[in-house]
Enzyme design. Sequence first.
Site, PDB file in Angstrom:
ATOM      1  N   LYS A   1     -44.357 -20.225  40.821  1.00 18.44           N
ATOM      2  CA  LYS A   1     -44.911 -19.260  41.837  1.00 18.44           C
ATOM      3  C   LYS A   1     -44.344 -18.047  41.769  1.00 18.44           C
ATOM      4  CE  LYS A   1     -41.407 -20.949  45.186  1.00 18.44           C
ATOM      5  NZ  LYS A   1     -41.079 -21.614  46.448  1.00 18.44           N
TER       6      LYS A   1
ATOM      7  N   ARG B   1     -40.506 -24.495  59.149  1.00 18.55           N
ATOM      8  CA  ARG B   1     -41.253 -23.594  58.306  1.00 18.55           C
ATOM      9  C   ARG B   1     -42.726 -24.074  58.453  1.00 18.55           C
ATOM     10  NH1 ARG B   1     -39.564 -21.271  52.604  1.00 18.55           N
ATOM     11  NH2 ARG B   1     -40.573 -23.275  52.069  1.00 18.55           N
TER      12      ARG B   1
ATOM     13  N   HIS C   1     -39.632 -30.509  52.718  1.00 14.55           N
ATOM     14  CA  HIS C   1     -38.926 -29.513  52.062  1.00 14.55           C
ATOM     15  C   HIS C   1     -37.711 -29.150  52.589  1.00 14.55           C
ATOM     16  CE1 HIS C   1     -38.126 -26.434  49.093  1.00 14.55           C
ATOM     17  NE2 HIS C   1     -38.422 -25.368  49.896  1.00 14.55           N
TER      18      HIS C   1
ATOM     19  N   ARG D   1     -39.180 -31.279  42.743  1.00 16.24           N
ATOM     20  CA  ARG D   1     -39.887 -29.869  42.448  1.00 16.24           C
ATOM     21  C   ARG D   1     -38.829 -28.983  42.045  1.00 16.24           C
ATOM     22  NH1 ARG D   1     -41.400 -31.155  47.572  1.00 16.24           N
ATOM     23  NH2 ARG D   1     -40.022 -29.527  48.357  1.00 16.24           N
TER      24      ARG D   1
ATOM     25  N   TYR E   1     -26.752  10.237  44.686  1.00 12.36           N
ATOM     26  CA  TYR E   1     -26.916  10.672  45.889  1.00 12.36           C
ATOM     27  C   TYR E   1     -26.026  10.565  46.807  1.00 12.36           C
ATOM     28  CZ  TYR E   1     -31.933  11.091  44.274  1.00 12.36           C
ATOM     29  OH  TYR E   1     -32.883  11.679  43.580  1.00 12.36           O
TER      30      TYR E   1
ATOM     31  N   MET F   1     -34.279   5.543  42.384  1.00 11.31           N
ATOM     32  CA  MET F   1     -35.579   4.932  42.251  1.00 11.31           C
ATOM     33  C   MET F   1     -35.536   4.513  40.626  1.00 11.31           C
ATOM     34  SD  MET F   1     -39.384   6.245  43.033  1.00 11.31           S
ATOM     35  CE  MET F   1     -39.072   6.232  44.829  1.00 11.31           C
TER      36      MET F   1
HETATM   37  C1  LIG Z   1     -40.123 -22.548  45.990  1.00  9.55           C
HETATM   38  C2  LIG Z   1     -40.337 -23.926  46.088  1.00  9.55           C
HETATM   39  C3  LIG Z   1     -39.638 -25.009  45.323  1.00  9.55           C
HETATM   40  C4  LIG Z   1     -38.706 -24.714  44.435  1.00  9.55           C
HETATM   41  O1  LIG Z   1     -37.273 -24.448  44.675  1.00  9.55           O
HETATM   42  P1  LIG Z   1     -36.139 -24.101  43.748  1.00  9.55           P
HETATM   43  O2  LIG Z   1     -35.009 -23.957  44.890  1.00  9.55           O
HETATM   44  O3  LIG Z   1     -36.356 -22.910  43.030  1.00  9.55           O
HETATM   45  O4  LIG Z   1     -36.076 -25.150  42.903  1.00  9.55           O
HETATM   46  C5  LIG Z   1     -39.834 -26.119  45.817  1.00  9.55           C
HETATM   47  N1  LIG Z   1     -40.636 -26.629  46.800  1.00  9.55           N
HETATM   48  C6  LIG Z   1     -41.275 -25.774  47.649  1.00  9.55           C
HETATM   49  C7  LIG Z   1     -42.104 -26.076  48.625  1.00  9.55           C
HETATM   50  C8  LIG Z   1     -41.088 -24.367  47.112  1.00  9.55           C
HETATM   51  O5  LIG Z   1     -41.571 -23.428  48.025  1.00  9.55           O
END
Ligand SMILES: *Cc1c(COP(=O)(O)O)cnc(C)c1O
Length: 391
Positions: free
Chosen positions: A41, A140, A172, A228, A272, A320
Amino acid sequence: MTGPAHRAEIVVDVAAIRHNVRVLKDLVSADGPVALMVVVKADGYGHGMVESAAAAREAGADWLGVATLEEALALRAAGDHGPLLCWLSAPGDDFAAAVAAGVEVTAYTVAELDEVAAVGGAHGEDGARVQLKVDTGLSRGGSPRAQWRDLFAAAAAHERAGRIRVTGVWSHLAASDEPAHPANDAQEAAFREALALAADAGLDPDVTHLANSAAALLRPSSHFDLVRCGIATYGLDPAPGVSPRVGLRPAMTVRARLLMSKPIAAGDGVSYGHTWVADRDTTVGVVPVGYGEGIPRAASNSASVWVEDSRRPVRGRVCMDQLVVDLHGELPPPGTEVLVLGPGDRGEPTAQDWAEAADTISYEIVTRLGGRMVRRHVDSDADPDTEGTAP
Ligand SMILES: *Cc1c(COP(=O)(O)O)cnc(C)c1O
């Protein structure tokens, strides 16, 4: 090594991504088969979604994961046809396009499930492939505990009618980067309850999954059928000290060419607001990257870059388009290579160093980098002379 061809560039070594995928696969499968989903992603956390996905598949990633449906369709358009899950739908999302493309979508609510089922009914034998996300304590996305029974019952009814096939149930974690945090045990227990309820409702998902990178590396009890992994795939640390210990390699290097160097006198203010004033005569270098490239302004006066074999502290505010570093009396010529960040092999700062300087996490550093920088992909296995990250 030659200098960057451009003013500033992001170089991503796909060999490092392949290496990390192999390491992660071996690691999670040590005690039995666990599938690996590589999360690509947000443009592959700034590494390029399509290139990262291709490297991951080549190295044996079983699944790819993305947040949005648009990301999933972009992967399909780029020629990826393997198992692919997305999990963040917005009102009005075109589930029909996802289902037609063979993308597995995630439902959090009965209403979403009904929408997917409506398009799934027109779609061949098994209907749409759907995974159900339960909230086990992150608060969430995902189905709240009070709605699990209703969600599973609705899913089972749609499945019996041939409109959908429930291929997964997942959740998650909130604190997987803190292995001792009590939320980890609590969420794992809640997830097991959800799986039992899903079975009671008559669901028989192919995969159940809970772990992200940190949990994949630190918490075998959370592996279930699949993990994941996002950040670890790119070689960065999901929790302090974990990735280097298992031999993961950062895939990203950011390089620039020094714009100019010059002397300044004791008492001269830099950038700055003059938030840094030279306490001695010194020299400074101008590096042509700033927050327009995603360099965090919060790292003003705290980060450093690598020029001619030493770390050079950022002096004053990050602007910037540019930032200023202390060259400690040296006057390297314009065009000299500046390593803004890299794997750290030569001593250059890492994404983790930048994260600490900016009081954030390496995820945010690499994901934000871009803007006017050119991004190139190299393969240090195919061409050992590239400025890849192979040791
Ligand atoms: C982004 C995401 C991950 C990956 O998490 P990492 O900490 O980068 O491994 C896994 N599951 C879900 C639902 C996520 O949104």
